[in-house]
Enzyme design. Structure first.
Site, PDB file in Angstrom:
ATOM      1  N   ASP A  93      -2.515  -0.190   2.842  1.00  0.00           N
ATOM      2  CA  ASP A  93      -2.572   0.842   2.073  1.00  0.00           C
ATOM      3  C   ASP A  93      -4.099   1.388   2.162  1.00  0.00           C
ATOM      4  OD1 ASP A  93      -1.560   1.628  -0.594  1.00  0.00           O
ATOM      5  OD2 ASP A  93      -3.586   1.151  -1.433  1.00  0.00           O
ATOM      6  N   GLU A 129      -3.111 -14.051  17.028  1.00  0.00           N
ATOM      7  CA  GLU A 129      -2.897 -15.366  16.932  1.00  0.00           C
ATOM      8  C   GLU A 129      -1.599 -15.917  17.091  1.00  0.00           C
ATOM      9  OE1 GLU A 129      -5.228 -16.558  13.890  1.00  0.00           O
ATOM     10  OE2 GLU A 129      -7.090 -15.906  14.542  1.00  0.00           O
TER      11      GLU A 129
HETATM   12  C1  GLC Z   1      -1.335   4.170  -1.664  1.00  0.00           C
HETATM   13  C2  GLC Z   1      -0.026   3.919  -2.094  1.00  0.00           C
HETATM   14  C3  GLC Z   1       0.052   4.347  -3.507  1.00  0.00           C
HETATM   15  C4  GLC Z   1      -0.832   4.098  -4.260  1.00  0.00           C
HETATM   16  C5  GLC Z   1      -2.551   4.186  -3.532  1.00  0.00           C
HETATM   17  C6  GLC Z   1      -3.496   3.391  -4.234  1.00  0.00           C
HETATM   18  O1  GLC Z   1      -1.515   5.545  -1.144  1.00  0.00           O
HETATM   19  O2  GLC Z   1       1.066   4.338  -1.322  1.00  0.00           O
HETATM   20  O3  GLC Z   1       1.186   4.121  -4.007  1.00  0.00           O
HETATM   21  O4  GLC Z   1      -1.058   4.525  -5.441  1.00  0.00           O
HETATM   22  O5  GLC Z   1      -2.454   3.818  -2.317  1.00  0.00           O
HETATM   23  O6  GLC Z   1      -3.364   2.003  -3.735  1.00  0.00           O
END
Ligand code: GLC
Ligand code: CA
Length: 564
Positions: free
Chosen positions: A223, A273
């Site tokens: 993310d 790993e």
């Molecule tokens: C990413 C996710 C989104 C979230 C953001 C903060 O872009 O896809 O859904 O709100 O990160 O974590």
């Protein structure tokens, strides 16, 4: 085999096997299906999707023909941001299940030949994470505060935030705590940013990666992979100054700093790993192909989402340029291309394509988001779905990996009419992004049956209200209809395996600016008509078509695959 497919007769001769379980390159051309766990299937009827619900639907995904699933966060969370506010990275939200449920689900996927990818959220935890609570308790100057980004305020009594920065969903990016200090949160105030200069933060994420990899998880979606490392001088720049800085230089104080790749190099060592090595895919809304390539490097995460097609209009010239650029990038980096039209953050593509063209107008990168492209009153639902089917069939014939989002295989539209009292997405409440509607409309629990409470999602009412028109797109309805979007996806995914020998394509002359035509190494041809006038197809056997041919011609907004 299902009745509907037997009727079409197309799947009968397909023998190509799913990708091998131990093939280290399984990800290169995988079809990955994104599950938003709270909205997929609810086994215990409390209105919230859960892991047992997912377990009960493994067959749907096997029959669909996907190679992997990616689960959005299922970790304990107060849901300030749909689960992207994680309380505990090595556990399951009790409303969603248990670690045992997770293991059973993973085993069932593996038995079905489907890999499992989980979402890692490294830029921020939730404000309920034990480290953040400890940081609040321990006070200014403490070791505990070093794991996050705390600062004293400006002004005589520190009553002003350290900087005037805006958070991604609106409102300020610095919040004051009772003892007077302030902490940074790029997203909601419930999502404090970690300090990635802190060795303990780095160590802890390695532990989290091993924790899931040891449980059999095959890969990780990372993310906002282009955040994490920050370089914050004593005197912070203003928001206006930040906005004026080049985000693609590798030296912006917040975004896409070159040092972030040192982290992913460490992660890669952990991935390697395992046998086969675990995989990574970066969510990084960066500005250039060159910046994206860094995330996709073999010494780093290995793959990165390209959102180029996602932000494009249904337009031949745009599609052609994007595909050519991405394939060229893949050739240079040695990674594989990625294609995606829909996910939990953007308006579903059936809806986007039924709205006036984006023309680059509402598309922004970084902390802002892809918007719907126009008001619902201007939506042509039929055209949108027709184009979505054509675009998807075009995309599924390309070399590289295809990322699908739950419900798109049903041709679902965005749900626009959710009342404010039912909305959950912070982007709806705290800012007018996404054309003011937020992201709930693509997160509504999907319909499995045309009747029953919550259309077969569960035995109770769904946590986000479902519209009556979901009945028409329920899995049971579409399963029985040979012309449904579901059966189109199933046939395409089965046939797609035959296309995956070599990662290349050859453009062919189509004779028209609004028609694209290409050939894959196995000889199959793909024709997409982006315009309105029907077009003649090359000689050959039509294997698949997103809309019925008219007098042997491919109508507008349609794609055909041919054995030519
Ligand atoms: C990413 C996710 C989104 C979230 C953001 C903060 O872009 O896809 O859904 O709100 O990160 O974590
Ligand atoms: Ca439930």
């Amino acid at each position: 085999m299902r009745k509907a497919l037997r009727m079409t007769g197309i799947l009968e001769n397909l023998t190509a096997a799913p990708i091998g379980a131990s093939d280290p390159d399984w990800w290169r051309q995988a079809t990955v299906y994104q599950i938003y766990p709270r909205s997929f299937a609810d086994a215990n009827g409390d209105g919230i999707g859960d892991l047992r619900g997912i377990l009960s639907r493994v067959d749907h995904l096997r029959e669909l023909g996907v190679d992997a699933v990616w689960l959005s966060p299922f970790y304990p969370s107060a849901l300030a941001d749909g689960g992207y506010d994680v309380d505990d990275y090595r556990n399951v939200d009790p409303r969603i299940g248990t670690l045992e449920d997770f293991d059973r689900m993973t085993e069932a996927f593996h038995d079905a030949g489907i890999k499992v990818i989980v979402d890692i959220v490294p830029n921020h935890s939730s404000n309920r994470h034990e480290w953040f609570r400890a940081a609040l308790d321990a006070g200014p100057g403490s070791r505990e505060r070093e794991r996050y980004v705390f600062r004293d305020g400006r002004g005589e009594h520190g009553e002003l935030p350290p900087a005037d920065w805006r958070a991604a969903f609106g409102g300020p990016a610095w919040t004051r705590v009772p003892d007077g200090q302030w902490y940074l949160h790029t997203f909601t105030k419930e999502q404090p940013d970690f300090n990635w200069d802190d060795p303990e933060v780095r160590e802890d994420f390695l532990r989290t990666l091993r924790f899931w990899a040891d449980r059999g998880v095959d890969g990780f979606r990372v993310d906002v992979a282009n955040l994490l490392v920050k370089d914050l001088p004593a005197e912070l720049p203003s928001q206006a100054e930040l906005d004026a800085m080049d985000k693609d230089s590798g030296t912006h104080p917040l975004w896409d700093r070159d040092e972030v790749h040192e982290i992913y190099a460490e992660w890669r060592k952990v991935f390697d790993e395992y046998d086969p090595p675990r995989t990574g895919v970066a969510e990084a809304w960066v500005g250039t192909a060159e910046r994206r390539a860094r995330y996709a490097s073999a010494e780093g995460l290995g793959q990165a989402f390209s959102f180029d097609l996602l932000v494009a209009d249904f337009d031949a010239a745009q599609f052609r340029r994007i595909v050519a650029d991405n394939l060229e990038q893949a050739r240079v980096t040695g990674s594989s291309s990625t294609w995606v039209f829909s996910n939990h953050d953007v308006t579903r593509h059936a809806t986007r394509y039924g709205l006036p063209p984006l023309d680059g107008r509402t598309v922004k990168q970084g902390v802002e988001w892809v918007a719907a492209g126009g008001p619902e009153s201007e939506l042509d639902r039929e055209l949108g779905l027709r184009r979505a089917r054509a675009a998807t069939l075009f995309m599924l014939a390309l070399p590289g990996s295809a990322y699908l989002y739950q419900g798109e295989e049903l041709g679902l539209h965005e749900v626009a009419d959710i009342s404010a009292e039912h909305r959950q997405d912070p982007s709806f409440f705290r800012g007018a992004v996404y054309d003011g509607l937020g992201r709930d409309g693509c997160r509504v629990p999907i319909p499995w049956t045309s009747d029953g409470p919550s259309f077969g999602f569960g035995a109770g009412e769904a946590h986000l209200p479902q519209p009556a028109w979901f009945a028409e797109s329920a899995v049971d309805v579409e399963d029985a209809d040979p012309a449904s979007t579901l059966n189109l996806y199933r046939r395409a995914l089965a046939l797609r395996r035959e296309l995956q020998a070599a990662e290349s394509l050859e453009w062919l002359e189509s004779g028209r600016a609004d028609v694209l035509r290409f050939r894959r190494p196995n000889g199959w041809q793909v024709v997409t008509n982006f315009g309105a006038e029907p077009v003649a197809l090359p000689e050959g056997e039509v294997l698949l078509t997103s809309a019925p041919l008219i007098g042997g011609l491919l109508p507008g907004a349609a794609t055909s695959w041919l054995r030519a």
